[in-house]
Design an enzyme around this catalytic site. Structure first.
Site, short mmCIF file in Angstrom:
data_model
loop_
_atom_site.label_atom_id
_atom_site.label_comp_id
_atom_site.label_asym_id
_atom_site.label_seq_id
_atom_site.Cartn_x
_atom_site.Cartn_y
_atom_site.Cartn_z
N GLU A 244 0.83 -1.21 0.00
CA GLU A 244 0.00 0.00 0.00
C GLU A 244 0.86 1.25 0.00
OE1 GLU A 244 -3.78 -1.64 2.68
OE2 GLU A 244 -2.54 -0.01 3.41
N CYS A 245 0.62 2.15 -0.91
CA CYS A 245 1.20 3.48 -0.93
C CYS A 245 2.72 3.44 -0.75
CB CYS A 245 0.52 4.37 0.10
SG CYS A 245 0.70 6.15 -0.23
N GLY A 246 3.24 3.80 0.42
CA GLY A 246 4.68 3.79 0.64
C GLY A 246 5.29 2.43 0.42
N MET B 46 5.66 2.18 -3.25
CA MET B 46 6.74 3.05 -3.71
C MET B 46 8.09 2.34 -3.63
SD MET B 46 5.46 6.54 -1.80
CE MET B 46 7.01 7.43 -2.05
N SER C 42 -0.86 -0.81 -4.74
CA SER C 42 -1.67 0.36 -5.08
C SER C 42 -1.37 1.48 -4.10
CB SER C 42 -3.16 0.01 -5.03
OG SER C 42 -3.97 1.14 -5.30
#
Length: 449
Positions: A333-335, A338, A427
């Site tokens: 998720e997110c970070g 990344m 995501s």
């Protein structure tokens, strides 16, 4: 069968963000916890950062309440469960009292919670009374417990503010402007309590805030005084979790948890355990390898702040690649997502090598890229949640699916992409696992051959 539990409860709100809700909520929780009272704190709306401070202040886990993301039944059950063994329930609102759909006021009115308004009075006098009156009177049927002035310049200033109120009995006191208990912030919100060094410094700030609050009418309230806020919470005799199928029984999920990956709902961990999973935690910053596991969860956080450490931990990178090459599931998720790409470029233009599991580059921007409640339709159910990020990802991967706006909301542009490559699903979307336990379980299970 419906059971009832009675407990004093208060919702701490404000006319806008940045007024000091979290500081006051922490101070109130810390003050009563120091006196040996059992305090449970909740956070209204999606938020990962405030709950760290709220949990430190109360000594108890902090869960989210949101009429859409978590759902009314979930809110009701969590409040009821907490009320059974607590002396005081505190709910910290989100944004301004009437901001958002649903708003903190919606939550307060749905459950009959009295509202304490915190107003930053640093640059006002008589207008303080107008704001307090407006918050109290704007919506019919909203219970109002009083108003607290924050960031006040002097005792004389506090006197002016108190005199401005139409109803003097609503005066809950004033907190002076004091850097000793200011909670530090950055672009995504508050700095984590553990980032101040040792936990002692964070507790010193909370104790300073509690000491200041103790000198106000709000802080001087006894348990008997708190009975004015007492209310009955109804809940089922058995929690809804009892009916969740143990789809993850026998599975071990490794959860990244350190300063770089720290956006974790306590209730999400609870949901995975109710699904039957055993959880093990590790630090991508400090550990050399993943713990033995069947699946991996990489939550959000601040990987861009720890670029050199992540890039330098080549042993962890190799362990992650081995996990993926073994076709073991990954939910990022997110970070967490990344860090799976090839590289991350910061707002200062520095690029750090990331884990290279997914093809593409991430750039952290100075302007907000996305914010708001969203939902992710999946084959086994729809996950509710939200998005909040400053970075953007450039990748050749196609979007296997996209999030949708929450009902009644609209998206600017496309929803968040769900990227799927092999056993990896990633995501920018932050999921609330309990909104669809079956869809959650499938994130951590191997797809049928």
């Amino acid at each position: 069968m419906t059971l009832t539990a009675t407990c004093p409860a208060i919702l701490v709100a404000a006319p806008a963000s940045g007024q000091g809700k979290t500081t006051v909520t922490c101070a109130l929780a810390r003050l009563h916890a120091r006196q040996g009272r059992r305090v449970r704190v909740f956070k209204c709306g999606p938020d990962f950062l405030d709950p760290y401070w709220l949990a430190l202040a109360s000594g108890q886990p902090v869960h989210q309440l949101d009429l859409w993301m978590t759902g009314e039944a979930d809110c009701r059950q969590r409040l009821h469960a907490a009320a059974q063994d607590a002396d005081l329930l505190i709910v910290e609102g989100v944004m301004g009292l009437f901001d958002g759909e649903p708003s903190a006021a919606d939550l307060a009115q749905r459950f009959g919670l009295p509202v304490l308004a915190v107003i930053d009075a640093g640059s006002m006098a008589g207008t303080f009374g107008a704001l307090a009156w407006g918050l109290q009177s704007y919506r019919q049927g909203l219970r109002f417990a009083g108003v607290l002035a924050n960031r006040v310049a002097s005792p004389g200033h506090a006197d002016m503010l108190q005199r401005s109120l139409r109803e003097p009995a609503q005066w809950m006191g004033a907190l002076m402007r004091d850097a000793a208990f200011t909670l530090p912030e950055r672009h995504l919100g508050l700095v984590m309590d553990h980032e101040l060094g040792d936990q002692g410094e964070a507790l010193q700030r909370l104790d300073a805030a509690a000491d200041a609050l103790a000198a106000t009418p709000l802080g001087r309230m006894s348990l008997q005084d708190l009975d004015a806020w007492a209310m009955a919470f109804e809940g089922a005799a058995a929690p809804p979790a009892a009916s969740v199928a143990p789809l993850l029984r026998g599975k071990t999920i490794a959860v990244a948890r350190d300063a770089a990956f720290c956006f974790i709902y306590a209730a999400n961990l609870q949901c995975l355990q109710e699904l039957g999973a055993q959880l093990v935690f590790f630090s991508p910053l400090a550990d050399a390898a993943l713990p033995a596991c069947d699946a991996l969860w990489l939550p959000g956080g601040y990987p861009e702040l720890y670029g050199p450490a992540l890039a330098g931990n080549v042993a962890m990178k190799a362990s992650l690649h081995q996990h993926v090459q073994s076709s073991k599931p990954v939910w990022a998720e997110c970070g967490g997502m990344m860090a799976l790409f090839d590289g991350i470029t910061t707002t200062e233009g520095e690029r750090y090598a990331a884990w290279g599991v997914l093809p593409g580059e991430v750039t952290v921007n100075k302007r907000l890229a996305a914010l708001g409640p969203q939902q992710l339709p999946l084959p086994y159910g729809t996950l509710r949640g939200h998005t909040f990020h400053y970075s953007t990802a450039e990748t050749a991967l196609p979007a296997a699916a996209r999030t949708e706006a929450a009902p009644g909301r609209t998206l600017r542009g496309q929803g968040e992409a769900l990227y799927v490559q092999g056993s990896v699903k990633a995501s920018y979307f932050h999921a609330w696992f309990a909104s669809s336990p079956e869809a959650t379980a499938r994130l951590f299970l191997k797809e049928p051959a």
